[in-house]
Structures are given as structure tokens and as C-alpha cells.
Design an enzyme around this catalytic site. Sequence first.
Site, short mmCIF file in Angstrom:
data_model
loop_
_atom_site.label_atom_id
_atom_site.label_comp_id
_atom_site.label_asym_id
_atom_site.label_seq_id
_atom_site.Cartn_x
_atom_site.Cartn_y
_atom_site.Cartn_z
N ASN A 232 0.83 -1.21 0.00
CA ASN A 232 0.00 0.00 0.00
C ASN A 232 0.86 1.26 0.00
OD1 ASN A 232 -2.62 -0.95 -0.16
ND2 ASN A 232 -2.79 -1.27 2.03
N HIS A 237 -3.14 2.65 -2.31
CA HIS A 237 -4.24 1.81 -1.85
C HIS A 237 -5.04 1.23 -3.00
CE1 HIS A 237 -3.87 2.47 2.48
NE2 HIS A 237 -3.47 3.69 2.18
N ASP A 241 -5.90 -2.63 -3.30
CA ASP A 241 -7.21 -3.26 -3.53
C ASP A 241 -7.16 -4.23 -4.69
OD1 ASP A 241 -8.28 -1.85 -1.45
OD2 ASP A 241 -9.28 -0.35 -2.68
N GLU A 267 -6.18 -7.54 5.24
CA GLU A 267 -5.57 -8.55 4.38
C GLU A 267 -5.63 -9.94 4.99
OE1 GLU A 267 -2.18 -6.66 6.79
OE2 GLU A 267 -4.10 -6.07 5.93
#
Length: 361
Positions: A232, A237, A241, A267
Amino acid sequence: QRYLGTVAISRTLDRRWLAEQPHGQSGVLFVVHQGRILESSLTGLIGRPFAPRNNRLILEGRRFRLARLHLTPAIGELPRLWFGLDETVLLSRLNRHRETIFLIAGLSAIVVLIFGFLIIRHFTRPLTELSNITREVAAGHLPELRKSRRRDEIAQLANHFADMLQALRRKDAEVKRARDELQKTAITDSLTGLYNRRQLGEVFPKLLAEARRSGHGLWGVLIDLDKFKPINDTHGHICGDVVLEQFAARLREHSRANDYLFRMGGEEFLVLTVARDREGVLALAEKLRATMATLRVTCNDSTIGFTISCGVSRARVELDDPDSLRDMLTRADLALYRAKQSGRNQVQVDDEAPAVADTAS
């Protein structure tokens, strides 16, 4: 041709502009800057913190589904514009719409019955058919009615009624699709499509009962993506995703048909499976670990690789359902911790998990 200049047209995003926008009773516009609502078509929310998760936000007990409206500034940075729909209001409207449909059907049925009573001596057969259908409609069913080729008044009435039934069936199908979609969002994770943690409380007792009947074990494989935070931090981000989506797709592809897959949060994921012995579960976990180690995710011209760590434990069938779930997750988490401490990218099993399920339990 000579270049004379540039004409720029601007519009101030203020309360007056918000009031002019056609957004409906359930839609709300938000102008957001630095995590707070600067302006909103719902004035009571101005100044509130704005921190959506998975395009959802709860404000004053109301749950909004959000969509960001992208604005391209000429210079500088613009506040963000969001559009939100109140899910509670939407569901309430769908239910009212369904009630209205059946009310219209009921009133239509009454009209047909009255009309049929006046001329039943001359047209008993077609009116009897319409009468039967209206009773089905009043009972909540929407049967099919074939159109007639005749030209008389009763045939035309029957054809109009057939058109009405077809329209009602279309509306009813739309309501059912919307309701099914809302129910699906309540039990699944919106990003990965896997079951969410709430659904785990519904599925676990059923699988535990199955394990008790069959004499097999109910096993949990707790999975965590290794070093996900640096992904990330490095790639953003959005790419994070994408990694989670690709991981979930590969997890679904390589799990078995009777396995249940959950996103526990962030996660962390869980696989629930009913199996006779530990070796089969460990083989599944090892296959997932090896598969993820070879997966490469492409995002924003970057190729991202990652590994996973797994903790395996067996549910104790002698405990009550809630206690058994907590106990299994606790021991799986300890095994996962050992996998992390031992260097990651590996599978660790709970020390208390037997090699073969206790068939006497």
C-alpha cells in the site's frame, strides 16, 4: 489564424449550486475537503468527518452507498464531490413499490370480477379463466395469460389483462433483483465478493453440525498476506485493492467446491473446510501458499508479487458453537503468528490439532 486568448467558465460549488442539482429524495451530495464535509445538500451533515470505507459511510445512523464524482481542476486542488444514496430509504421504497404493485393487481382483479359478473351468462368460459387468474394474483402470484385473437370486448379485456400481468412480472422481477442485491451486500465483502465476518457466524454452526454427524473435522485455515502494508505504501491503496481482488480470485479458483471463503478484515482471510484428516487440509494450505507465491499482479505499470502465511487449526466439536468458533480462531491465529515469526511464506498448524478427526466426538 491568430490566437486571441482563452475563455474559462467557472461555477462556484456552494449551497445554492447543491440545491439546484436533481438528486432525488434519497440522494445526498457532499463537498469534502481534508476529511470533512464542507457543504452538503443535507445541511445537518456540514462539518462532520467524512471517512468512507469501501464506498460506504454511516452518518447519524444512516448508511450511505457512495460514488465519487471526479472533477478536473485547471489549477490547484479542488475539494472532492461525492454522491450518496441512503440504503435504508432505497430498501423502504422497494418494499413500498412492491406493495403498490400488488395493490394495483388486487384492484384490477376486483374490476375484472365485477365486469365478469355482469356478462357471465354470455361469456362464461373466458371470464372463468380471468376469475381464476385474478384469484392467483390476489394470492401473490403473477401467472401468464395468452392473448386471444378474437375481436370481441371480452377478448380485448383479457388481452389488456395479459399486458398488465406482463408489466407486473417485469416490475416484480426488478424488485426481486434489487432485494437480492441488497441481501448479497449484507453477507459478502464488497471488494472481494467473499463472505464477510458477519456471515461466518451463520455458516460456522452449520459446518460444525455437519462435522459432528460425519465424524470428520471442521478445519480453519487463517491466511494473511505478508508485508501488505509496504505494498500500500509503495504502490498506493488502489493497487492494494487490486492485489486483494486478484488474491481472492485465485483463492476461489484453487479452493474446493465445499470450502467456505471469508474476508476477516484488511488482508486477513479464512478458509473453512470439513475434512477427515489434517494432511488433506495442510495440502490445501500448502497449495494456496505456493500458488500465491507465483502470482504477479499488474497495476499502474507496476508488477507486484507477494506471499502468504497460513495458520491451521481444527474446531472442537465438544464445545458450544460460539465457544468453538472463538477457540478455533484463537488457535489458528497463534499458528499464523508462528508462521510470521518463522520467516513468513509458510504454513503452521496448531499443536493441538490431531492428525485424524476424533470419530468418537
